[in-house]
Design an enzyme around this catalytic site. Structure first.
Site, mmCIF file in Angstrom:
data_model
loop_
_atom_site.group_PDB
_atom_site.id
_atom_site.type_symbol
_atom_site.label_atom_id
_atom_site.label_comp_id
_atom_site.label_asym_id
_atom_site.label_seq_id
_atom_site.Cartn_x
_atom_site.Cartn_y
_atom_site.Cartn_z
ATOM 1 N N HIS A 11 8.424 -4.204 -4.685
ATOM 2 C CA HIS A 11 7.390 -4.736 -3.796
ATOM 3 C C HIS A 11 6.166 -5.190 -4.567
ATOM 4 C CE1 HIS A 11 4.773 -1.213 -4.286
ATOM 5 N NE2 HIS A 11 5.883 -0.499 -4.273
ATOM 6 N N GLY A 12 5.337 -6.013 -3.920
ATOM 7 C CA GLY A 12 4.083 -6.454 -4.507
ATOM 8 C C GLY A 12 3.042 -5.342 -4.546
ATOM 9 N N LEU A 16 -3.351 1.036 -3.463
ATOM 10 C CA LEU A 16 -3.063 2.333 -4.090
ATOM 11 C C LEU A 16 -2.437 2.145 -5.464
ATOM 12 C CD1 LEU A 16 -1.840 4.487 -1.058
ATOM 13 C CD2 LEU A 16 -4.142 4.203 -1.993
ATOM 14 N N GLU A 84 11.259 4.690 -1.367
ATOM 15 C CA GLU A 84 10.839 5.288 -2.627
ATOM 16 C C GLU A 84 11.126 6.790 -2.616
ATOM 17 O OE1 GLU A 84 10.627 5.281 -5.558
ATOM 18 O OE2 GLU A 84 8.654 4.605 -6.263
#
Length: 214
Positions: A11-12, A16, A84
């Site tokens: 993901h981009g 965070l 994740e």
């Protein structure tokens, strides 16, 4: 020869990520402005690929990373099995010395073969592998999907790649990654094996201008 091409991306960027905060599966942060620009750059570079299906985790940041393709009407399936790793009680906390040392020691233990060791109230690499395998089996059971796009997360990608290449989990850190990087893997149904064509590629991002806010 029957083949399947898997375009695997991380993901981009999220805010965070920028701040060094561990997100894991328990923090559902959106992409930031830079992450959105990365997603758009990837779409511009690969919109010509005739994707048959898009697979993502259940987390928002992977959905947003493939938004351009979803707007084209490409079929999409979301799986918690691609989420994740759960880093447990330390997810979402501002980085500090104690937590940094904890993560370093945990990853070192994994590299030394203790892959059943889980983060506190979280998951181990073995846990992640076990939930990914059914998703991989589903993907491979669909030979008519010749080109697929899979959007995942850093640690989860490392586990995923060791499964594809039939490697022990202690090898997962061999696979480097960065936000909106690309791995391209080809699967031969005749040979029953995967071949790595592209690894941690970010050339599609090189035209981006770094925002003044960085």
């Amino acid at each position: 020869m029957k083949r399947k091409s898997i375009y695997l991306i991380r993901h981009g960027e999220t805010d965070l990520n920028r701040r060094g905060v561990v997100q894991g599966s328990g923090v559902n942060a959106p992409l930031n402005e830079w992450g959105e620009a990365q997603a758009e750059a990837f779409f511009n570079a690969y919109q010509h690929v005739p994707f048959d299906k898009i697979y993502t985790s259940d987390l928002l940041r992977t959905h947003q990373s493939v938004r351009g393709f979803l707007r084209q009407g490409i079929p999409h399936e979301s799986y918690a099995g691609l989420n994740e790793i759960s880093w447990g009680v330390r997810e979402g906390k501002e980085p500090n010395t104690g937590d940094s040392n904890y993560y370093r020691e945990l990853v070192t233990a994994w590299r030394n073969g203790e892959v059943h060791l889980a983060a506190e109230e979280g998951e181990s690499p073995v846990d992640v592998r076990n939930r990914q395998i059914p998703v991989i089996e589903t993907i491979l059971s669909r030979p008519h999907e010749r080109n697929i796009l899979v959007a995942m997360h850093g640690r989860a990608m490392r586990v995923f790649l060791t499964i594809l290449f039939n490697q022990p989990l202690v090898r997962m850190d061999d696979y480097e990654h960065s936000n909106l990087c690309l791995y391209k893997i080809n699967y031969s149904y005749d040979k029953g094996q995967f071949d790595l064509e592209i690894s941690n590629d970010i050339t599609h991002l090189l035209s981006l201008e770094i925002p003044q806010t960085l």
